[in-house]
Motif scaffolding. Structure first.
Motif, PDB file in Angstrom:
ATOM      1  N   PHE A   1       1.725  10.831   2.821  1.00  0.00           N
ATOM      2  CA  PHE A   1       2.266  10.102   1.681  1.00  0.00           C
ATOM      3  C   PHE A   1       3.590   9.463   2.067  1.00  0.00           C
ATOM      4  N   PHE A   2       3.743   8.198   1.714  1.00  0.00           N
ATOM      5  CA  PHE A   2       5.020   7.530   1.947  1.00  0.00           C
ATOM      6  C   PHE A   2       6.018   7.977   0.902  1.00  0.00           C
ATOM      7  N   ARG A   3       7.251   8.106   1.311  1.00  0.00           N
ATOM      8  CA  ARG A   3       8.341   8.414   0.377  1.00  0.00           C
ATOM      9  C   ARG A   3       9.588   7.712   0.884  1.00  0.00           C
TER      10      ARG A   3
ATOM     11  N   LYS B   1       0.838  -1.209   0.000  1.00  0.00           N
ATOM     12  CA  LYS B   1       0.000   0.000   0.000  1.00  0.00           C
ATOM     13  C   LYS B   1       0.870   1.255   0.000  1.00  0.00           C
ATOM     14  N   ALA B   2       1.996   1.218   0.693  1.00  0.00           N
ATOM     15  CA  ALA B   2       2.869   2.388   0.797  1.00  0.00           C
ATOM     16  C   ALA B   2       3.634   2.663  -0.498  1.00  0.00           C
ATOM     17  N   ALA B   3       3.704   1.686  -1.373  1.00  0.00           N
ATOM     18  CA  ALA B   3       4.501   1.837  -2.588  1.00  0.00           C
ATOM     19  C   ALA B   3       3.932   2.857  -3.560  1.00  0.00           C
TER      20      ALA B   3
ATOM     21  N   LEU C   1       7.195   9.002   6.153  1.00  0.00           N
ATOM     22  CA  LEU C   1       5.821   9.406   5.892  1.00  0.00           C
ATOM     23  C   LEU C   1       5.759  10.925   5.996  1.00  0.00           C
ATOM     24  N   THR C   2       5.382  11.588   4.907  1.00  0.00           N
ATOM     25  CA  THR C   2       5.190  13.028   4.919  1.00  0.00           C
ATOM     26  C   THR C   2       3.744  13.285   5.322  1.00  0.00           C
TER      27      THR C   2
ATOM     28  N   TYR D   1       1.196   8.329  -4.877  1.00  0.00           N
ATOM     29  CA  TYR D   1       0.141   9.261  -5.261  1.00  0.00           C
ATOM     30  C   TYR D   1      -1.121   9.133  -4.404  1.00  0.00           C
ATOM     31  N   GLU D   2      -1.132   8.186  -3.469  1.00  0.00           N
ATOM     32  CA  GLU D   2      -2.291   7.995  -2.607  1.00  0.00           C
ATOM     33  C   GLU D   2      -1.925   8.255  -1.160  1.00  0.00           C
ATOM     34  N   SER D   3      -2.762   9.032  -0.508  1.00  0.00           N
ATOM     35  CA  SER D   3      -2.569   9.329   0.907  1.00  0.00           C
ATOM     36  C   SER D   3      -2.976   8.114   1.735  1.00  0.00           C
ATOM     37  N   ARG D   4      -2.211   7.824   2.770  1.00  0.00           N
ATOM     38  CA  ARG D   4      -2.478   6.681   3.639  1.00  0.00           C
ATOM     39  C   ARG D   4      -2.711   7.146   5.062  1.00  0.00           C
ATOM     40  N   THR D   5      -3.571   6.430   5.773  1.00  0.00           N
ATOM     41  CA  THR D   5      -3.870   6.749   7.164  1.00  0.00           C
ATOM     42  C   THR D   5      -3.269   5.681   8.065  1.00  0.00           C
ATOM     43  N   ILE D   6      -2.588   6.124   9.113  1.00  0.00           N
ATOM     44  CA  ILE D   6      -2.000   5.223  10.095  1.00  0.00           C
ATOM     45  C   ILE D   6      -2.537   5.599  11.470  1.00  0.00           C
ATOM     46  N   MET D   7      -2.980   4.592  12.207  1.00  0.00           N
ATOM     47  CA  MET D   7      -3.444   4.806  13.574  1.00  0.00           C
ATOM     48  C   MET D   7      -2.515   4.039  14.508  1.00  0.00           C
ATOM     49  N   VAL D   8      -1.997   4.740  15.514  1.00  0.00           N
ATOM     50  CA  VAL D   8      -1.133   4.121  16.514  1.00  0.00           C
ATOM     51  C   VAL D   8      -1.843   4.218  17.850  1.00  0.00           C
ATOM     52  N   ARG D   9      -2.038   3.074  18.504  1.00  0.00           N
ATOM     53  CA  ARG D   9      -2.692   3.035  19.815  1.00  0.00           C
ATOM     54  C   ARG D   9      -1.671   2.603  20.858  1.00  0.00           C
ATOM     55  N   SER D  10      -1.767   3.229  22.024  1.00  0.00           N
ATOM     56  CA  SER D  10      -0.855   2.871  23.111  1.00  0.00           C
ATOM     57  C   SER D  10      -1.524   3.138  24.448  1.00  0.00           C
ATOM     58  N   SER D  11      -0.819   2.816  25.505  1.00  0.00           N
ATOM     59  CA  SER D  11      -1.301   3.054  26.853  1.00  0.00           C
ATOM     60  C   SER D  11      -0.234   3.859  27.587  1.00  0.00           C
ATOM     61  N   ALA D  12      -0.620   4.997  28.139  1.00  0.00           N
ATOM     62  CA  ALA D  12       0.320   5.847  28.873  1.00  0.00           C
ATOM     63  C   ALA D  12       0.092   5.661  30.373  1.00  0.00           C
ATOM     64  N   GLU D  13       1.158   5.790  31.125  1.00  0.00           N
ATOM     65  CA  GLU D  13       1.093   5.640  32.572  1.00  0.00           C
ATOM     66  C   GLU D  13       1.729   6.839  33.246  1.00  0.00           C
ATOM     67  N   ILE D  14       1.158   7.239  34.373  1.00  0.00           N
ATOM     68  CA  ILE D  14       1.715   8.334  35.172  1.00  0.00           C
ATOM     69  C   ILE D  14       2.166   7.754  36.504  1.00  0.00           C
TER      70      ILE D  14
END
Length: 103
Positions: free
Chosen positions: A41-43, A4-6, A62-63, A9-22
């Motif tokens: 866009f990947f480059r 998909k990244a190759a 990723l730009t 000309y197509e914009s891609r969406t990336i979602m990163v999930r995590s858990s933060a601790e204090i």
């Protein structure tokens, strides 16, 4: 993902999930979910280094033209370059600019 990244000309969406601790000196006092949405866009696609019986590591650039960071359901920052959106902690940081240019 690489397939998909190759396409540059197509914009891609990336979602990163995590858990933060204090933590304090008394231990962990809070834990909350974090979500980061990036769109762009990947480059500079890296083919990686291949070795027998080892995982392939790749570094790709990723730009981004859209970024949104959410901590515990609260939007911390939102940047949308295409739509002139720049919000930090609920405040529109481009409000004066939009008023000046008539947007």
């Amino acid at each position: 993902v690489l397939r998909k990244a190759a396409n540059p000309y197509e914009s891609r969406t990336i979602m990163v999930r995590s858990s933060a601790e204090i933590y304090t000196n008394q231990g962990r006092i809070a834990e909350f979910p974090c979500v980061t949405l990036m769109q762009g866009f990947f480059r500079g696609i890296d083919a990686g280094a291949y070795k027998q019986n080892e995982a392939v590591n790749q570094e790709n650039d990723l730009t981004c033209h859209y970024l949104k960071v959410i901590h515990a359901g609260v939007t911390i920052v939102e940047v949308d370059v295409m739509n002139n959106i720049f919000r930090a902690e609920g405040q529109d940081l481009l409000a004066n600019y939009k008023l000046n240019v008539g947007i």
